[in-house]
Design a protein around this motif. Structure first.
Motif, PDB file in Angstrom:
ATOM      1  N   GLY A  80       0.852  -1.191   0.000  1.00 57.99           N
ATOM      2  CA  GLY A  80       0.000   0.000   0.000  1.00 57.99           C
ATOM      3  C   GLY A  80       0.885   1.237   0.000  1.00 57.99           C
ATOM      4  O   GLY A  80       2.071   1.161   0.320  1.00 57.99           O
ATOM      5  N   GLY A  81       0.336   2.379  -0.362  1.00 58.76           N
ATOM      6  CA  GLY A  81       1.088   3.635  -0.287  1.00 58.76           C
ATOM      7  C   GLY A  81       2.320   3.595  -1.159  1.00 58.76           C
ATOM      8  O   GLY A  81       2.259   3.254  -2.345  1.00 58.76           O
ATOM      9  N   ASP A  82       3.461   3.941  -0.567  1.00 60.66           N
ATOM     10  CA  ASP A  82       4.759   3.816  -1.239  1.00 60.66           C
ATOM     11  C   ASP A  82       5.416   2.524  -0.739  1.00 60.66           C
ATOM     12  O   ASP A  82       5.383   2.248   0.465  1.00 60.66           O
ATOM     13  N   PHE A  86       7.981   1.935   5.291  1.00 57.61           N
ATOM     14  CA  PHE A  86       7.494   0.921   6.249  1.00 57.61           C
ATOM     15  C   PHE A  86       6.776  -0.208   5.501  1.00 57.61           C
ATOM     16  O   PHE A  86       5.662  -0.596   5.869  1.00 57.61           O
ATOM     17  N   ALA A  87       7.402  -0.723   4.439  1.00 51.98           N
ATOM     18  CA  ALA A  87       6.678  -1.668   3.572  1.00 51.98           C
ATOM     19  C   ALA A  87       7.622  -2.664   2.905  1.00 51.98           C
ATOM     20  O   ALA A  87       8.758  -2.871   3.338  1.00 51.98           O
ATOM     21  N   THR A 115       2.612   7.970  -0.578  1.00 49.27           N
ATOM     22  CA  THR A 115       2.539   7.434   0.779  1.00 49.27           C
ATOM     23  C   THR A 115       1.428   8.119   1.591  1.00 49.27           C
ATOM     24  O   THR A 115       1.032   9.255   1.289  1.00 49.27           O
ATOM     25  N   LEU A 163       3.005  10.210  12.215  1.00 48.39           N
ATOM     26  CA  LEU A 163       3.040   8.929  12.934  1.00 48.39           C
ATOM     27  C   LEU A 163       2.302   7.862  12.131  1.00 48.39           C
ATOM     28  O   LEU A 163       1.095   7.978  11.891  1.00 48.39           O
ATOM     29  N   ASN A 165       1.373   3.621  11.694  1.00 45.17           N
ATOM     30  CA  ASN A 165       1.094   2.468  12.570  1.00 45.17           C
ATOM     31  C   ASN A 165       0.789   2.902  14.006  1.00 45.17           C
ATOM     32  O   ASN A 165       1.427   2.424  14.959  1.00 45.17           O
ATOM     33  N   PRO A 166      -0.183   3.806  14.191  1.00 49.76           N
ATOM     34  CA  PRO A 166      -0.408   4.360  15.530  1.00 49.76           C
ATOM     35  C   PRO A 166      -1.028   3.348  16.498  1.00 49.76           C
ATOM     36  O   PRO A 166      -0.828   3.464  17.698  1.00 49.76           O
ATOM     37  N   ARG A 221      -5.915   2.348  10.148  1.00 46.77           N
ATOM     38  CA  ARG A 221      -5.999   3.106   8.887  1.00 46.77           C
ATOM     39  C   ARG A 221      -5.854   4.597   9.120  1.00 46.77           C
ATOM     40  O   ARG A 221      -6.301   5.414   8.306  1.00 46.77           O
ATOM     41  N   THR A 222      -5.275   4.980  10.263  1.00 50.94           N
ATOM     42  CA  THR A 222      -5.144   6.397  10.590  1.00 50.94           C
ATOM     43  C   THR A 222      -3.676   6.821  10.551  1.00 50.94           C
ATOM     44  O   THR A 222      -2.800   6.091  11.018  1.00 50.94           O
ATOM     45  N   LEU A 223      -3.457   7.991   9.998  1.00 53.39           N
ATOM     46  CA  LEU A 223      -2.135   8.623   9.984  1.00 53.39           C
ATOM     47  C   LEU A 223      -2.279   9.858  10.860  1.00 53.39           C
ATOM     48  O   LEU A 223      -3.252  10.601  10.706  1.00 53.39           O
TER      49      LEU A 223
END
Ligand code: SAH
Length: 247
Positions: A80-82, A86-87, A115, A163, A165-166, A221-223
Protein backbone atom coordinates in the motif's frame (compact mmCIF):
# COMPACT_ATOMS: atom_id res chain seq x y z
CA UNK A 1 15.62 -16.96 -18.96
CA UNK A 2 15.74 -14.85 -15.84
CA UNK A 3 12.66 -13.11 -14.54
CA UNK A 4 12.20 -9.79 -12.81
CA UNK A 5 10.84 -8.36 -9.61
CA UNK A 6 9.20 -4.93 -9.29
CA UNK A 7 8.05 -3.64 -5.91
CA UNK A 8 5.13 -1.23 -6.25
CA UNK A 9 2.74 0.71 -4.01
CA UNK A 10 -0.93 1.11 -4.83
CA UNK A 11 -1.06 4.57 -3.19
CA UNK A 12 -3.41 5.34 -0.30
CA UNK A 13 -6.57 3.90 -1.89
CA UNK A 14 -8.25 5.59 -4.80
CA UNK A 15 -7.14 4.40 -8.20
CA UNK A 16 -6.24 7.91 -9.45
CA UNK A 17 -3.44 7.95 -6.88
CA UNK A 18 -1.81 4.84 -8.32
CA UNK A 19 0.95 6.01 -10.67
CA UNK A 20 0.87 5.09 -14.39
CA UNK A 21 4.31 3.46 -13.97
CA UNK A 22 2.86 1.18 -11.28
CA UNK A 23 -0.16 0.38 -13.45
CA UNK A 24 2.18 -0.53 -16.33
CA UNK A 25 4.27 -2.80 -14.09
CA UNK A 26 1.09 -4.53 -12.86
CA UNK A 27 -0.06 -5.05 -16.46
CA UNK A 28 3.23 -6.75 -17.42
CA UNK A 29 3.43 -9.10 -14.43
CA UNK A 30 2.97 -12.85 -14.65
CA UNK A 31 2.67 -13.08 -10.85
CA UNK A 32 1.42 -10.73 -8.13
CA UNK A 33 2.56 -11.20 -4.55
CA UNK A 34 1.13 -9.25 -1.61
CA UNK A 35 -1.11 -8.84 1.38
CA UNK A 36 -4.70 -9.76 0.39
CA UNK A 37 -6.37 -6.34 0.85
CA UNK A 38 -3.67 -4.62 -1.24
CA UNK A 39 -4.01 -7.23 -4.03
CA UNK A 40 -7.77 -6.59 -3.97
CA UNK A 41 -7.06 -3.03 -5.16
CA UNK A 42 -5.55 -4.41 -8.38
CA UNK A 43 -7.97 -5.41 -11.16
CA UNK A 44 -7.93 -9.09 -12.18
CA UNK A 45 -6.04 -9.91 -15.35
CA UNK A 46 -6.36 -13.16 -17.26
CA UNK A 47 -3.40 -15.50 -16.98
CA UNK A 48 -1.90 -13.64 -14.05
CA UNK A 49 -1.21 -15.64 -10.89
CA UNK A 50 -2.02 -14.10 -7.51
CA UNK A 51 -0.23 -15.09 -4.31
CA UNK A 52 -2.10 -13.44 -1.43
CA UNK A 53 -0.69 -13.77 2.07
CA UNK A 54 -1.14 -12.62 5.62
CA UNK A 55 0.23 -9.21 6.61
CA UNK A 56 2.65 -10.45 9.26
CA UNK A 57 4.89 -12.62 7.12
CA UNK A 58 6.65 -9.98 5.05
CA UNK A 59 10.01 -11.72 4.89
CA UNK A 60 8.46 -15.04 3.78
CA UNK A 61 6.50 -13.15 1.15
CA UNK A 62 9.68 -11.44 -0.07
CA UNK A 63 11.51 -14.80 -0.31
CA UNK A 64 8.61 -16.31 -2.21
CA UNK A 65 8.63 -13.40 -4.68
CA UNK A 66 12.41 -13.68 -5.15
CA UNK A 67 12.29 -17.40 -5.82
CA UNK A 68 9.50 -16.90 -8.37
CA UNK A 69 11.60 -14.23 -10.12
CA UNK A 70 14.67 -16.51 -10.02
CA UNK A 71 12.62 -19.21 -11.75
CA UNK A 72 11.92 -16.86 -14.65
CA UNK A 73 8.62 -15.22 -13.67
CA UNK A 74 7.92 -11.48 -13.94
CA UNK A 75 6.83 -10.77 -10.41
CA UNK A 76 5.26 -7.64 -8.93
CA UNK A 77 5.21 -7.30 -5.15
CA UNK A 78 2.29 -5.09 -4.11
CA UNK A 79 2.36 -2.76 -1.06
CA UNK A 80 0.00 0.00 0.00
CA UNK A 81 1.09 3.63 -0.29
CA UNK A 82 4.76 3.82 -1.24
CA UNK A 83 6.55 0.45 -1.21
CA UNK A 84 9.65 1.91 0.43
CA UNK A 85 7.86 3.49 3.42
CA UNK A 86 7.49 0.92 6.25
CA UNK A 87 6.68 -1.67 3.57
CA UNK A 88 7.77 -4.45 1.24
CA UNK A 89 10.71 -2.87 -0.64
CA UNK A 90 12.94 -3.01 2.43
CA UNK A 91 11.71 -6.55 3.20
CA UNK A 92 12.80 -7.64 -0.31
CA UNK A 93 16.33 -6.27 0.22
CA UNK A 94 16.51 -7.82 3.70
CA UNK A 95 15.75 -11.16 2.03
CA UNK A 96 18.32 -10.53 -0.73
CA UNK A 97 21.00 -9.70 1.85
CA UNK A 98 20.78 -13.04 3.66
CA UNK A 99 19.37 -15.22 0.87
CA UNK A 100 20.53 -17.12 -2.22
CA UNK A 101 23.49 -15.17 -3.75
CA UNK A 102 21.77 -15.48 -7.16
CA UNK A 103 19.01 -13.17 -5.88
CA UNK A 104 21.45 -10.24 -5.76
CA UNK A 105 21.88 -10.55 -9.55
CA UNK A 106 18.16 -10.44 -10.32
CA UNK A 107 16.49 -7.54 -12.15
CA UNK A 108 14.87 -5.87 -9.10
CA UNK A 109 13.23 -2.44 -9.31
CA UNK A 110 11.14 -0.24 -7.01
CA UNK A 111 8.37 2.04 -8.29
CA UNK A 112 7.51 5.00 -6.01
CA UNK A 113 3.95 5.54 -4.81
CA UNK A 114 1.93 8.13 -2.89
CA UNK A 115 2.54 7.43 0.78
CA UNK A 116 -0.16 7.91 3.45
CA UNK A 117 1.60 10.94 4.94
CA UNK A 118 1.31 12.87 1.66
CA UNK A 119 -2.32 11.89 1.07
CA UNK A 120 -3.18 12.81 4.69
CA UNK A 121 -1.43 16.18 4.42
CA UNK A 122 -3.32 16.99 1.21
CA UNK A 123 -6.66 16.30 2.96
CA UNK A 124 -6.06 19.19 5.39
CA UNK A 125 -3.88 21.72 3.53
CA UNK A 126 -0.09 21.78 3.80
CA UNK A 127 1.01 20.66 7.27
CA UNK A 128 4.27 19.25 5.85
CA UNK A 129 5.25 22.65 4.39
CA UNK A 130 8.35 22.90 6.62
CA UNK A 131 10.79 20.22 7.78
CA UNK A 132 9.11 16.99 8.84
CA UNK A 133 9.85 13.41 9.80
CA UNK A 134 8.00 10.10 9.83
CA UNK A 135 8.02 7.63 12.73
CA UNK A 136 6.30 4.26 12.86
CA UNK A 137 4.89 3.50 16.32
CA UNK A 138 5.03 -0.24 15.70
CA UNK A 139 7.46 -1.92 18.07
CA UNK A 140 7.33 -5.27 16.26
CA UNK A 141 10.74 -4.70 14.66
CA UNK A 142 12.32 -2.10 16.99
CA UNK A 143 12.20 -1.41 20.70
CA UNK A 144 9.82 1.05 22.34
CA UNK A 145 12.91 2.75 23.86
CA UNK A 146 14.10 3.57 20.32
CA UNK A 147 10.69 5.00 19.42
CA UNK A 148 10.70 7.18 22.54
CA UNK A 149 14.20 8.43 21.79
CA UNK A 150 13.17 9.39 18.23
CA UNK A 151 9.94 11.08 19.36
CA UNK A 152 11.90 13.17 21.89
CA UNK A 153 14.53 14.14 19.32
CA UNK A 154 11.86 15.08 16.76
CA UNK A 155 10.03 17.21 19.33
CA UNK A 156 13.27 18.84 20.43
CA UNK A 157 14.17 19.70 16.82
CA UNK A 158 10.65 21.09 16.19
CA UNK A 159 9.91 18.83 13.21
CA UNK A 160 6.35 18.22 12.07
CA UNK A 161 5.91 14.54 12.98
CA UNK A 162 3.93 12.03 10.91
CA UNK A 163 3.04 8.93 12.93
CA UNK A 164 2.48 5.68 11.01
CA UNK A 165 1.09 2.47 12.57
CA UNK A 166 -0.41 4.36 15.53
CA UNK A 167 -2.50 1.48 16.89
CA UNK A 168 -3.73 -2.03 16.32
CA UNK A 169 -5.60 -4.57 18.41
CA UNK A 170 -2.29 -6.02 19.53
CA UNK A 171 -0.82 -2.57 20.30
CA UNK A 172 -3.53 -0.39 21.87
CA UNK A 173 -1.33 1.74 24.17
CA UNK A 174 1.51 3.14 22.05
CA UNK A 175 -0.21 6.25 20.75
CA UNK A 176 -1.37 7.39 24.19
CA UNK A 177 2.16 6.99 25.49
CA UNK A 178 3.56 8.88 22.48
CA UNK A 179 1.15 11.80 23.14
CA UNK A 180 2.20 11.86 26.83
CA UNK A 181 5.84 12.05 25.85
CA UNK A 182 5.20 14.80 23.27
CA UNK A 183 3.13 16.81 25.79
CA UNK A 184 6.26 17.03 27.93
CA UNK A 185 8.22 18.58 25.04
CA UNK A 186 5.80 20.63 22.91
CA UNK A 187 3.19 23.35 23.45
CA UNK A 188 -0.31 22.28 24.54
CA UNK A 189 -1.87 24.16 21.58
CA UNK A 190 0.21 22.29 18.93
CA UNK A 191 -2.20 21.15 16.18
CA UNK A 192 -2.76 17.38 15.96
CA UNK A 193 -4.50 15.83 12.95
CA UNK A 194 -6.00 12.36 12.77
CA UNK A 195 -6.55 11.45 9.12
CA UNK A 196 -8.34 8.15 8.50
CA UNK A 197 -8.50 6.54 5.04
CA UNK A 198 -6.68 9.50 3.46
CA UNK A 199 -6.89 9.60 -0.33
CA UNK A 200 -10.09 7.50 -0.44
CA UNK A 201 -13.77 8.40 -0.72
CA UNK A 202 -14.18 7.65 3.03
CA UNK A 203 -11.45 10.03 4.20
CA UNK A 204 -12.14 11.49 7.63
CA UNK A 205 -10.18 14.20 9.44
CA UNK A 206 -10.22 15.08 13.15
CA UNK A 207 -8.36 18.29 14.01
CA UNK A 208 -7.44 18.89 17.64
CA UNK A 209 -4.56 20.01 19.86
CA UNK A 210 -1.84 18.09 21.63
CA UNK A 211 -3.48 18.84 25.01
CA UNK A 212 -6.82 17.40 23.85
CA UNK A 213 -5.66 14.62 21.51
CA UNK A 214 -7.48 11.36 22.31
CA UNK A 215 -5.52 8.29 21.22
CA UNK A 216 -8.66 6.15 20.97
CA UNK A 217 -9.66 8.07 17.80
CA UNK A 218 -6.91 6.24 15.85
CA UNK A 219 -6.95 2.81 14.27
CA UNK A 220 -4.77 0.93 11.77
CA UNK A 221 -6.00 3.11 8.89
CA UNK A 222 -5.14 6.40 10.59
CA UNK A 223 -2.14 8.62 9.98
CA UNK A 224 -1.41 11.25 12.64
CA UNK A 225 0.33 14.54 12.03
CA UNK A 226 1.65 16.47 15.04
CA UNK A 227 2.50 20.05 14.09
CA UNK A 228 5.67 22.05 14.60
CA UNK A 229 5.58 25.29 16.63
CA UNK A 230 4.67 27.23 13.45
CA UNK A 231 1.89 24.89 12.24
CA UNK A 232 -1.35 26.89 12.17
CA UNK A 233 -4.87 27.24 10.83
CA UNK A 234 -5.88 29.56 8.01
CA UNK A 235 -9.57 29.45 7.07
CA UNK A 236 -10.45 25.75 7.09
CA UNK A 237 -6.93 24.60 6.28
CA UNK A 238 -3.93 23.65 8.40
CA UNK A 239 -0.49 24.48 7.14
CA UNK A 240 3.12 24.89 8.18
CA UNK A 241 4.72 27.98 6.66
CA UNK A 242 7.99 27.55 4.80
CA UNK A 243 9.65 30.25 6.91
CA UNK A 244 11.02 29.41 10.33
CA UNK A 245 9.05 32.19 11.98
CA UNK A 246 6.12 33.27 9.82
CA UNK A 247 5.13 36.90 10.14
N1 SAH B 1 3.62 1.79 2.76
C1 SAH B 1 2.52 2.49 3.38
C2 SAH B 1 2.61 2.50 4.89
C3 SAH B 1 2.54 1.15 5.56
S1 SAH B 1 2.48 1.26 7.31
C4 SAH B 1 2.48 3.92 2.84
O1 SAH B 1 3.44 4.36 2.21
O2 SAH B 1 1.46 4.60 3.07
C5 SAH B 1 0.72 1.20 7.58
C6 SAH B 1 0.23 2.50 8.18
O3 SAH B 1 0.16 3.50 7.16
C7 SAH B 1 -1.17 2.49 8.76
O4 SAH B 1 -1.20 1.97 10.10
C8 SAH B 1 -1.53 3.96 8.75
O5 SAH B 1 -0.89 4.65 9.80
C9 SAH B 1 -0.88 4.41 7.44
N2 SAH B 1 -1.83 4.42 6.31
C10 SAH B 1 -1.79 3.64 5.21
N3 SAH B 1 -2.77 3.99 4.35
C11 SAH B 1 -3.43 5.02 4.92
C12 SAH B 1 -4.53 5.84 4.52
N4 SAH B 1 -5.14 5.67 3.35
N5 SAH B 1 -4.92 6.83 5.37
C13 SAH B 1 -4.31 7.03 6.55
N6 SAH B 1 -3.27 6.29 6.97
C14 SAH B 1 -2.84 5.30 6.18
Amino acid sequence: MSGSLVVVGTGPGKVELMTPATQAALARATDLVGYGPYLDRVPDRQGQQRHASDNRVELDRARHALSLAASGRDVVVVSGGDPGVFAMAAAVFEAVEVGDPAWAKLDIRVEPGVTAMLAAAAEVGAPLGGDFCAISLSDNLKSWATIERRLKAAAEADFVIALYNPASKARPRQLGEAFELLRGAKAAETPVLFVRAAGTAEAKVVTTTLAKADASVADMRTLIIVGASTTRQVGRWIYTPRREAAS
